[in-house]
Motif scaffolding. Structure first.
Motif, PDB file in Angstrom:
ATOM      1  N   LEU A  16       0.852  -1.186   0.000  1.00 12.23           N
ATOM      2  CA  LEU A  16       0.000   0.000   0.000  1.00 12.23           C
ATOM      3  C   LEU A  16       0.891   1.241   0.000  1.00 12.23           C
ATOM      4  O   LEU A  16       1.797   1.369   0.842  1.00 12.23           O
ATOM      5  CB  LEU A  16      -0.894   0.020   1.243  1.00 12.23           C
ATOM      6  N   ILE A  18       0.840   5.295   0.437  1.00  9.02           N
ATOM      7  CA  ILE A  18       0.004   6.384   0.953  1.00  9.02           C
ATOM      8  C   ILE A  18       0.763   7.699   0.768  1.00  9.02           C
ATOM      9  O   ILE A  18       1.740   7.974   1.465  1.00  9.02           O
ATOM     10  CB  ILE A  18      -0.330   6.178   2.441  1.00  9.02           C
ATOM     11  N   SER A  42      -3.090   2.099  -3.974  1.00 12.72           N
ATOM     12  CA  SER A  42      -2.689   3.487  -3.736  1.00 12.72           C
ATOM     13  C   SER A  42      -3.770   4.230  -2.966  1.00 12.72           C
ATOM     14  O   SER A  42      -4.965   4.033  -3.208  1.00 12.72           O
ATOM     15  CB  SER A  42      -2.437   4.205  -5.066  1.00 12.72           C
ATOM     16  N   ALA A  43      -3.329   5.075  -2.021  1.00 12.50           N
ATOM     17  CA  ALA A  43      -4.244   5.951  -1.280  1.00 12.50           C
ATOM     18  C   ALA A  43      -3.649   7.354  -1.283  1.00 12.50           C
ATOM     19  O   ALA A  43      -2.454   7.525  -1.013  1.00 12.50           O
ATOM     20  CB  ALA A  43      -4.435   5.459   0.151  1.00 12.50           C
ATOM     21  N   ALA A  49      -6.753   5.501   3.020  1.00 17.85           N
ATOM     22  CA  ALA A  49      -5.779   4.512   3.484  1.00 17.85           C
ATOM     23  C   ALA A  49      -6.365   3.630   4.581  1.00 17.85           C
ATOM     24  O   ALA A  49      -6.206   2.403   4.578  1.00 17.85           O
ATOM     25  CB  ALA A  49      -4.526   5.221   3.997  1.00 17.85           C
ATOM     26  N   CYS A  53      -7.080  -0.416   4.561  1.00 19.53           N
ATOM     27  CA  CYS A  53      -6.501  -1.300   5.584  1.00 19.53           C
ATOM     28  C   CYS A  53      -7.588  -2.088   6.317  1.00 19.53           C
ATOM     29  O   CYS A  53      -7.340  -3.197   6.790  1.00 19.53           O
ATOM     30  CB  CYS A  53      -5.672  -0.490   6.571  1.00 19.53           C
ATOM     31  N   VAL A  61       3.893  -1.300   3.666  1.00 19.95           N
ATOM     32  CA  VAL A  61       3.148  -0.044   3.737  1.00 19.95           C
ATOM     33  C   VAL A  61       4.126   1.115   3.620  1.00 19.95           C
ATOM     34  O   VAL A  61       5.101   1.201   4.369  1.00 19.95           O
ATOM     35  CB  VAL A  61       2.349   0.076   5.057  1.00 19.95           C
ATOM     36  N   ILE A  63       4.323   5.188   3.845  1.00 20.83           N
ATOM     37  CA  ILE A  63       3.540   6.298   4.395  1.00 20.83           C
ATOM     38  C   ILE A  63       4.308   7.610   4.236  1.00 20.83           C
ATOM     39  O   ILE A  63       5.444   7.733   4.719  1.00 20.83           O
ATOM     40  CB  ILE A  63       3.233   6.091   5.882  1.00 20.83           C
ATOM     41  N   VAL A  67       0.464  13.538   4.061  1.00 20.66           N
ATOM     42  CA  VAL A  67      -0.530  12.715   3.371  1.00 20.66           C
ATOM     43  C   VAL A  67      -1.603  13.614   2.769  1.00 20.66           C
ATOM     44  O   VAL A  67      -1.840  13.627   1.577  1.00 20.66           O
ATOM     45  CB  VAL A  67      -1.172  11.695   4.329  1.00 20.66           C
TER      46      VAL A  67
END
Length: 558
Positions: A16, A18, A42-43, A49, A53, A61, A63, A67
């Protein structure tokens, strides 16, 4: 023989990303695909996100700090860990274009697997992914042990892998896991010896911190002193060292020193809400109302949009502002009261008022009315309240206890203090700090029936009427409630000069005078105040006792 789940094949791993920048998603997803990881989500904001999850389990992940406006990466990281979306088996990489020491300190505390500085280079990203995937495969059994808090087995597997030359590049990480496992098992003697041996080979920050922790846990402060001095001089170990010292002093019940260390740590890593909470509790114990206010304001600031955010946190800022107002002078107190009233209206507008919040607001309103000398209206509110603690937080109950005390309802006040002792039983930090604060409160609320502000006003009237004995008692109690208030200390010395003219001061009075004069001995005193202090000290002839007291204090600090 212990069974472990199989290693997840690379093409089954799920990642993932973010970040709010499309270019970052392109670079990272392409690098992941080059490494054989094809299942990539993708977030672009924290809300998305968290939703992803909730629906998926991710092995990797990424991050970003920035964000989106709804939540910063630090709080998102913390929240994902809290809800077990990120575990010891998750490979986590933190992304940031910012590299300030405060941010780096905050990130280090959350212990990601890697920290990448933007802008990202695709070739470098691909190399780092290969490195992280190798770690994941090689340390699989070990990571499973850490996930299950099986530290004895973790030491066993780490030591076995240290004999494998094919994983020599991971040896420093393995050695760190061994040392931290000894600490987790509370085998501090073995941890001390282990970290000592490691220092012969390496100079990593974590080794020095581990050794310092092992020494302090065994109360070997003399052996740790030179090491601690070195760690406080290093940017990469300073804030962790402050944390260690704070915990050490708490265990020794030296709460003033613990407060100093915790405040310094909080300045270096300000986003940590739990540390700010500890600063708040220690400030409360040390009668530093302004320090309390700063700590709870930081909590509210950095908790916004995080799992720590709550209406009660905003309410605590208002309550602490009222606490400051109870010891402020007339004009300053009036200014603080107006601010709380304005902020309370905004709080009600944003939150609405259910029954629980309405009750808490009523108690706060009663305290404000006391500050405005409208005790009749305040009594009308508090007579409807019972000294019960059930169903309320400690802060709700403390505020209610203070309202009872400020209205002279002593039986209700002391009854609540007794119940509060039972309410906080069992919490490790609270049992060390907040329980000590409640003991202190119990003594002071039994002996002192007024707020700092009321005691100062009473002292002024008594001094004007030449009632120096009562004025002395008023200010002595006021200094007990506000032990860092220099204006109270100076006024106390002024009154004691008059007492000394009538009759030589007794030993207890001399001790009080020396305490007040020592408080006034720092460099932050204005010239006029310093001149008055020197005049009063000379008239009472206590300069020698002051110097002796200061020498003893300096020796204790060193």
């Amino acid at each position: 023989m212990e069974k472990f789940p199989p290693v997840t094949p690379v093409d089954d791993l799920k990642a993932l990303i973010i970040d709010n920048q499309g270019l970052v998603h392109d670079v990272v997803s392409n690098a992941l695909k080059d490494a054989g990881i094809l299942r990539v989500d993708s977030a672009f904001n924290a809300f998305h996100a968290i939703r992803l999850c909730d629906e998926n389990v991710y092995d990797i992940v990424m991050i970003a700090f920035n964000v989106s406006s709804d939540k910063d990466g630090f709080h998102l990281f913390e929240e994902l860990k809290h809800y077990q979306h990120i575990t010891d088996k998750t490979t986590v990489v933190f992304l940031s274009a910012e590299t300030s020491q405060a941010l780096v300190n905050c990130i280090v505390e959350l212990q990601p697997d890697d920290f990448w500085v933007k802008p990202l280079d695709k070739k470098r990203v691909t190399q780092r992914f290969q490195y992280l995937l190798n770690i994941r495969r090689k340390l699989h059994k070990l990571l499973c042990c850490l996930q299950n808090h099986d530290y004895s087995s973790a030491i066993y597997y780490a030591e076995r892998q240290l004999t494998d030359k094919t994983v020599s590049e991971f040896h420093p990480r393995l050695k760190r896991i061994i040392g931290e496992s000894y600490l987790a098992l509370r085998d501090y003697n073995k941890a001390e010896a282990y970290f000592h041996d490691l220092l012969k080979q390496y100079d990593h920050a974590w080794i020095h911190i581990g050794l310092a922790r092992a020494l302090l846990r065994q109360h070997k402060m003399e052996e740790a002193e030179s090491l601690l001095e070195d760690l406080l001089a290093r940017d990469d170990t300073r804030f962790m060292t402050y944390d260690l010292l704070a915990q050490y002093y708490i265990e020794k019940e030296q709460f003033d020193k613990a407060y100093e260390q915790m405040r310094e740590a909080s300045k270096l890593a300000p986003r940590n809400i739990e540390r700010n909470k500890r600063v708040w509790d220690l400030a409360r114990l040390n009668h530093d109302k302004l320090g309390q206010l700063l700590a709870v304001q930081n909590m509210a600031k950095y908790a916004k949009n995080s799992i720590h955010d709550s209406p009660e946190l905003t309410l605590n800022v208002l309550r602490t502002t009222v606490d400051v107002a109870t010891s402020a002078n007339g004009a300053e107190a009036e200014k603080l009261v107006k601010k709380v009233e304005t902020d309370l209206i905004e709080f009600e507008r944003q939150q609405g008022l259910d029954k629980e919040l309405a009750d808490q607001r009523a108690v706060l309103q009663a305290r404000l009315l006391c500050l405005k000398n409208d005790k009749k209206s305040a009594e009308a509110i508090m007579k409807t309240k019972r000294p019960d603690t059930d169903g309320l937080s400690m802060e709700d109950n403390l505020d209610k206890m203070k309202a009872f005390h400020e209205l002279g309802m002593r039986e209700h006040c002391l009854s609540m203090l007794e119940k509060l002792h039972r309410q906080i039983a069992g919490d490790t930090f609270t049992s060390q700090v907040v329980d000590e604060y409640l003991k202190q409160e119990s003594i002071e609320r039994k002996e002192i029936n007024f707020t700092t502000r009321e005691l100062k006003e009473m002292a002024a009237v008594n001094y004007k009427e030449n009632r120096f004995g009562p004025a002395y008692q008023n200010l002595k109690q006021a200094l007990t409630l506000s032990p860092d208030n220099k204006q109270i200390a100076l006024s106390l010395l002024k009154i004691m000069v008059q007492l000394n003219k009538k009759e030589p001061l007794n030993d207890a009075q001399i001790e009080t005078a020396v305490k007040a004069a020592v408080l006034l001995s720092d460099d932050y005193l204005g010239p006029a105040q310093a001149a008055k202090r020197d005049e009063y000290v000379a008239q009472m002839n206590i300069a020698a006792q002051i110097q002796e007291k200061m020498t003893v204090s300096e020796n204790l600090l060193s």
